[in-house]
Design an enzyme around this catalytic site. Structure first.
Site, PDB file in Angstrom:
ATOM      1  N   ALA A   1       0.828  -1.213   0.000  1.00 40.44           N
ATOM      2  CA  ALA A   1       0.000   0.000   0.000  1.00 40.44           C
ATOM      3  C   ALA A   1       0.861   1.262   0.000  1.00 40.44           C
ATOM      4  O   ALA A   1       2.006   1.244   0.449  1.00 40.44           O
ATOM      5  CB  ALA A   1      -0.910  -0.018   1.229  1.00 40.44           C
TER       6      ALA A   1
ATOM      7  N   TRP B   1       1.322   5.690   0.778  1.00 42.72           N
ATOM      8  CA  TRP B   1       1.265   6.548   1.969  1.00 42.72           C
ATOM      9  C   TRP B   1       0.135   7.564   1.943  1.00 42.72           C
ATOM     10  O   TRP B   1      -0.071   8.287   2.904  1.00 42.72           O
ATOM     11  CB  TRP B   1       2.589   7.297   2.150  1.00 42.72           C
ATOM     12  CG  TRP B   1       3.099   7.944   0.890  1.00 42.72           C
ATOM     13  CD1 TRP B   1       4.111   7.477   0.097  1.00 42.72           C
ATOM     14  CD2 TRP B   1       2.622   9.141   0.243  1.00 42.72           C
ATOM     15  NE1 TRP B   1       4.283   8.293  -1.001  1.00 42.72           N
ATOM     16  CE2 TRP B   1       3.376   9.326  -0.931  1.00 42.72           C
ATOM     17  CE3 TRP B   1       1.627  10.070   0.541  1.00 42.72           C
ATOM     18  CZ2 TRP B   1       3.183  10.389  -1.809  1.00 42.72           C
ATOM     19  CZ3 TRP B   1       1.422  11.136  -0.335  1.00 42.72           C
ATOM     20  CH2 TRP B   1       2.197  11.284  -1.480  1.00 42.72           C
TER      21      TRP B   1
ATOM     22  N   PRO C   1       2.622  -1.804   4.462  1.00 37.59           N
ATOM     23  CA  PRO C   1       2.278  -0.393   4.238  1.00 37.59           C
ATOM     24  C   PRO C   1       3.515   0.360   3.760  1.00 37.59           C
ATOM     25  O   PRO C   1       4.631  -0.171   3.813  1.00 37.59           O
ATOM     26  CB  PRO C   1       1.864   0.084   5.639  1.00 37.59           C
ATOM     27  CG  PRO C   1       2.540  -0.841   6.599  1.00 37.59           C
ATOM     28  CD  PRO C   1       2.800  -2.144   5.883  1.00 37.59           C
TER      29      PRO C   1
ATOM     30  N   GLU D   1       6.587   2.488   4.248  1.00 31.73           N
ATOM     31  CA  GLU D   1       7.396   2.455   5.477  1.00 31.73           C
ATOM     32  C   GLU D   1       7.332   3.765   6.261  1.00 31.73           C
ATOM     33  O   GLU D   1       7.612   3.788   7.453  1.00 31.73           O
ATOM     34  CB  GLU D   1       8.845   2.079   5.153  1.00 31.73           C
ATOM     35  CG  GLU D   1       9.577   2.980   4.163  1.00 31.73           C
ATOM     36  CD  GLU D   1       9.377   2.576   2.703  1.00 31.73           C
ATOM     37  OE1 GLU D   1       8.269   2.105   2.348  1.00 31.73           O
ATOM     38  OE2 GLU D   1      10.322   2.748   1.904  1.00 31.73           O
TER      39      GLU D   1
ATOM     40  N   GLU E   1      -3.405  -1.304  -8.615  1.00 31.27           N
ATOM     41  CA  GLU E   1      -4.121  -0.014  -8.546  1.00 31.27           C
ATOM     42  C   GLU E   1      -3.054   1.068  -8.641  1.00 31.27           C
ATOM     43  O   GLU E   1      -2.327   1.307  -7.682  1.00 31.27           O
ATOM     44  CB  GLU E   1      -4.874   0.109  -7.219  1.00 31.27           C
ATOM     45  CG  GLU E   1      -5.968  -0.904  -7.008  1.00 31.27           C
ATOM     46  CD  GLU E   1      -7.184  -0.644  -7.873  1.00 31.27           C
ATOM     47  OE1 GLU E   1      -7.271   0.418  -8.501  1.00 31.27           O
ATOM     48  OE2 GLU E   1      -8.048  -1.527  -7.923  1.00 31.27           O
TER      49      GLU E   1
ATOM     50  N   CYS F   1      -5.187   9.675  -5.910  1.00 35.62           N
ATOM     51  CA  CYS F   1      -5.042   9.120  -7.262  1.00 35.62           C
ATOM     52  C   CYS F   1      -6.196   9.518  -8.167  1.00 35.62           C
ATOM     53  O   CYS F   1      -6.048   9.506  -9.385  1.00 35.62           O
ATOM     54  CB  CYS F   1      -4.887   7.608  -7.186  1.00 35.62           C
ATOM     55  SG  CYS F   1      -6.162   6.851  -6.162  1.00 35.62           S
TER      56      CYS F   1
HETATM   57  P1  NAD Z   1       5.073   4.005  -4.669  1.00 33.38           P
HETATM   58  O1  NAD Z   1       4.800   3.242  -5.905  1.00 33.38           O
HETATM   59  O2  NAD Z   1       6.345   4.741  -4.548  1.00 33.38           O
HETATM   60  O3  NAD Z   1       5.012   3.055  -3.384  1.00 33.38           O
HETATM   61  C1  NAD Z   1       3.869   2.266  -3.123  1.00 33.38           C
HETATM   62  C2  NAD Z   1       4.281   1.105  -2.219  1.00 33.38           C
HETATM   63  O4  NAD Z   1       5.187   0.263  -2.946  1.00 33.38           O
HETATM   64  C3  NAD Z   1       4.996   1.498  -0.933  1.00 33.38           C
HETATM   65  O5  NAD Z   1       4.583   0.639   0.116  1.00 33.38           O
HETATM   66  C4  NAD Z   1       6.457   1.235  -1.276  1.00 33.38           C
HETATM   67  O6  NAD Z   1       7.268   0.950  -0.139  1.00 33.38           O
HETATM   68  C5  NAD Z   1       6.330   0.001  -2.160  1.00 33.38           C
HETATM   69  N1  NAD Z   1       7.467  -0.237  -3.057  1.00 33.38           N
HETATM   70  C6  NAD Z   1       8.371   0.653  -3.531  1.00 33.38           C
HETATM   71  N2  NAD Z   1       9.266   0.023  -4.309  1.00 33.38           N
HETATM   72  C7  NAD Z   1       8.913  -1.286  -4.348  1.00 33.38           C
HETATM   73  C8  NAD Z   1       9.446  -2.434  -4.997  1.00 33.38           C
HETATM   74  N3  NAD Z   1      10.525  -2.366  -5.773  1.00 33.38           N
HETATM   75  N4  NAD Z   1       8.827  -3.631  -4.809  1.00 33.38           N
HETATM   76  C9  NAD Z   1       7.727  -3.726  -4.026  1.00 33.38           C
HETATM   77  N5  NAD Z   1       7.182  -2.661  -3.378  1.00 33.38           N
HETATM   78  C10 NAD Z   1       7.766  -1.452  -3.551  1.00 33.38           C
HETATM   79  O7  NAD Z   1       3.813   4.971  -4.487  1.00 33.38           O
HETATM   80  P2  NAD Z   1       3.579   6.072  -3.377  1.00 33.38           P
HETATM   81  O8  NAD Z   1       4.438   7.242  -3.708  1.00 33.38           O
HETATM   82  O9  NAD Z   1       3.666   5.468  -2.028  1.00 33.38           O
HETATM   83  O10 NAD Z   1       2.029   6.426  -3.613  1.00 33.38           O
HETATM   84  C11 NAD Z   1       1.596   7.310  -4.555  1.00 33.38           C
HETATM   85  C12 NAD Z   1       1.133   6.580  -5.813  1.00 33.38           C
HETATM   86  O11 NAD Z   1       0.076   5.667  -5.486  1.00 33.38           O
HETATM   87  C13 NAD Z   1       0.546   7.517  -6.829  1.00 33.38           C
HETATM   88  O12 NAD Z   1       0.992   7.160  -8.110  1.00 33.38           O
HETATM   89  C14 NAD Z   1      -0.964   7.278  -6.715  1.00 33.38           C
HETATM   90  O13 NAD Z   1      -1.707   7.605  -7.853  1.00 33.38           O
HETATM   91  C15 NAD Z   1      -1.000   5.831  -6.410  1.00 33.38           C
HETATM   92  N6  NAD Z   1      -2.275   5.459  -5.790  1.00 33.38           N
HETATM   93  C16 NAD Z   1      -3.177   4.762  -6.535  1.00 33.38           C
HETATM   94  C17 NAD Z   1      -4.409   4.415  -5.989  1.00 33.38           C
HETATM   95  C18 NAD Z   1      -5.413   3.642  -6.788  1.00 33.38           C
HETATM   96  O14 NAD Z   1      -6.391   3.200  -6.200  1.00 33.38           O
HETATM   97  N7  NAD Z   1      -5.223   3.451  -8.068  1.00 33.38           N
HETATM   98  C19 NAD Z   1      -4.708   4.780  -4.675  1.00 33.38           C
HETATM   99  C20 NAD Z   1      -3.758   5.500  -3.942  1.00 33.38           C
HETATM  100  C21 NAD Z   1      -2.528   5.828  -4.510  1.00 33.38           C
END
Ligand code: NAD
Length: 511
Positions: free
Chosen positions: A168, A170, A195, A197, A269, A303
């Protein structure tokens, strides 16, 4: 504009994270424990820049322990009746309701969300989701049985998958945890959730509430770890049968690569860049209010937030002027003040990233209002409206994830619809018009998982949430999410009791 950044309430009065999670930020087999990675993570209040908690991150060994706990819990939990799972989820909804204020405070502390948003949106939404899945647990249906070949009866069973590994982001930590955990466990799976971190507090509270509600140890596990090691280890784990990921499109692609190696079911997502399409017969005041609220909710870190407003030429100038004026009335401030409308961004680093998009846009577009950080502590950024950018420019195409709305004019309905569909994303969109033929056409032609008419943002437990195209696939919430977290099995009974079946002739010739 009133700006009162920083924070006047001591951390203990907001949420005592240090005391609450002194035992560690991993929740495995029904108890809190420290991570074993040897690396530590600070949780920083983005309204002040102060560290409110430091914990040891999960490493691969913690992920292994959590998956083992989930695997051990699976036979018992999947063997419980739907009624028993439903009862447990009803009790969970009750625990969440009793603890609502604690959840709201923890969420506002770790994310910098205005307390009124946490209290009126994140927490009640989560309680409602829990109540929805408590009911839905009893309505898991396979297809009706029937005799599709004369001498056989067929039916379809809908079965849980096993251990689910979820990841998930943040921006809505509590709601994202709930959207992942609830359909998975309502359907009889067990889960390990990672979640982000930087924001694990409310996922941990949620898992503790599940235990208090009588959900057996090991059904819900939380590993608070970094994406690269804990996240990738969870996605690649051979005992995890499905990965459900919410986050950016870039990381989603990496997750998909890893999940494919072990043939996991995958639910993604991803990011969005929602269009907000205003036709010339729209109620201008409604559209202006909608644009400001939907672009600034959660400081634009949503998002589905409205990010690209396309306004038909006759309304364009008035829309720009009125949106800018309304944005200037929004009160930035301490998230724990009840009159704060807009909190900080999640971190200074993210604030700098948002500001850099706006700085680059100055070269090719007009910053109508905002475009700066207020003075004072905290990762704040003023509501920003950008006009005169080209459709193919960065601010129109890329996900900025901040309080920034871009506005562009259009002339014909054909042009407006083409512009609305002209990014790689397809998560959400809205159309504003009083003409049912226009809105009917727009709702059919816009390529997004959700299209609102004369509103933008509301979500419902009963309705699916999920993307088209680069916004991913799979659905959160609603009965549709059961399709993600279950597998269907065809069971076929022979009714003839005849040893030599008719079809055996294809093997034994005509004997
Ligand atoms: P992110 O992709 O940077 O991180 C999301 C999660 O992935 C975090 O828990 C992170 O620690 C983990 N992660 C990072 N690198 C990883 C890897 N190599 N392998 C596995 N897990 C990894 O996203 P963010 O900056 O935390 O959140 C913002 C993004 O989330 C935006 O693009 C937003 O649009 C999207 N979002 C989408 C929805 C939806 O329902 N479509 C909902 C909320 C947020």
């Amino acid at each position: 504009m009133d700006t009162d950044t920083g924070n006047r309430f001591p951390v203990e009065d907001r949420f005592p994270a240090q005391d609450r999670f002194a035992a560690g930020a991993q929740y495995i087999g029904g108890r809190l424990r420290p991570g074993t990675s040897g690396r530590h993570q600070e949780i920083v209040d983005p309204a002040t820049g102060d560290t409110v908690h430091t914990y040891e991150l999960a490493g691969p060994a913690d992920v292994d322990a959590a998956v083992a706990a989930a695997k051990e819990a699976f036979p018992g939990w999947s063997g419980a009746t739907p009624g028993e799972r439903s009862e447990a989820l009803h009790r969970l909804a009750g625990v969440l309701a009793e603890r609502a204020e604690e959840f709201a405070r923890a969420e506002s502390l770790q994310c910098g969300k205005p307390i009124k948003l946490s209290r009126e949106f994140d927490v009640p939404g989560t309680i409602d989701n829990t109540a929805f899945f408590a009911g839905a647990a009893r309505h898991l249906e396979g297809k009706s049985a029937g005799e599709y070949s004369g001498d056989h009866t067929s039916y379809v069973r809908r079965e849980p998958l096993g251990v689910i590994g979820s990841i998930a982001p943040w921006n809505y930590p509590l709601q994202m945890a709930a959207w992942k955990i609830l359909p998975a466990i309502a359907a009889g799976n067990t889960i390990v959730l990672k979640p982000a971190e930087t924001t694990p507090l409310t996922s941990l509270l949620f898992a503790q509430a599940a235990t208090e509600a009588g959900i057996p140890d090991g059904v819900v596990n939380i590993v608070s770890g970094a994406g690269k090691d804990a996240g990738e280890h969870l996605v690649g784990h051979p005992d995890v049968v499905m990965t459900s990921f919410t986050g950016s499109t870039g990381i989603g692609k990496r997750v998909a690569e890893i999940a494919t190696r072990t043939v996991k079911r995958l639910h993604l997502e991803l990011g969005g860049k929602a269009p907000f399409l205003v036709f010339d017969d729209a109620d201008l005041t409604a559209a202006v209010h909608g644009a400001v609220a939907a672009s600034l909710i959660n400081t634009g870190q949503d998002c589905t937030a409205a990010t690209r407003a396309y306004v038909q030429r006759p309304l364009y100038e008035a829309f720009v002027e009125q949106v800018a004026a309304l944005m200037e009335t929004v009160r930035l401030g301490d998230p724990f003040r009840e009159d704060t409308d807009l909190g900080p961004l999640i971190s200074y680093a993210h604030r700098d990233r948002v500001a850099a998009f706006v700085e680059r846009a100055r070269a090719y577009a007009r910053i109508v209002t905002g475009g700066e950080a207020p003075e004072g502590r905290g990762a704040y950024y003023r509501p920003t409206l950008i006009a005169d950018a080209a459709q193919d420019s960065e601010v129109v195409q890329a996900e900025i994830f901040g309080p920034v709305l871009v506005v562009l004019p259009f002339d014909t309905d054909d042009e407006g619809l083409a512009l609305a569909n002209d990014t790689p994303y397809g998560l959400a969109a809205s159309v504003w018009s009083r003409d049912v033929y226009r809105t009917g056409r727009a709702t059919r032609e816009i390529k997004a998982g959700c299209v609102w008419v004369n509103d933008h943002i509301p979500i419902l437990s009963e309705m699916p949430h999920g993307g088209y195209r680069a916004s991913g696939y799979g659905k959160d919430m609603s009965a549709y999410s059961f399709e993600e977290y279950t597998q269907v099995k065809h069971v076929m009974y022979d009714n003839s009791a005849v040893a030599a079946k008719d079809w055996h002739r294809t093997i034994f010739g005509d004997r």
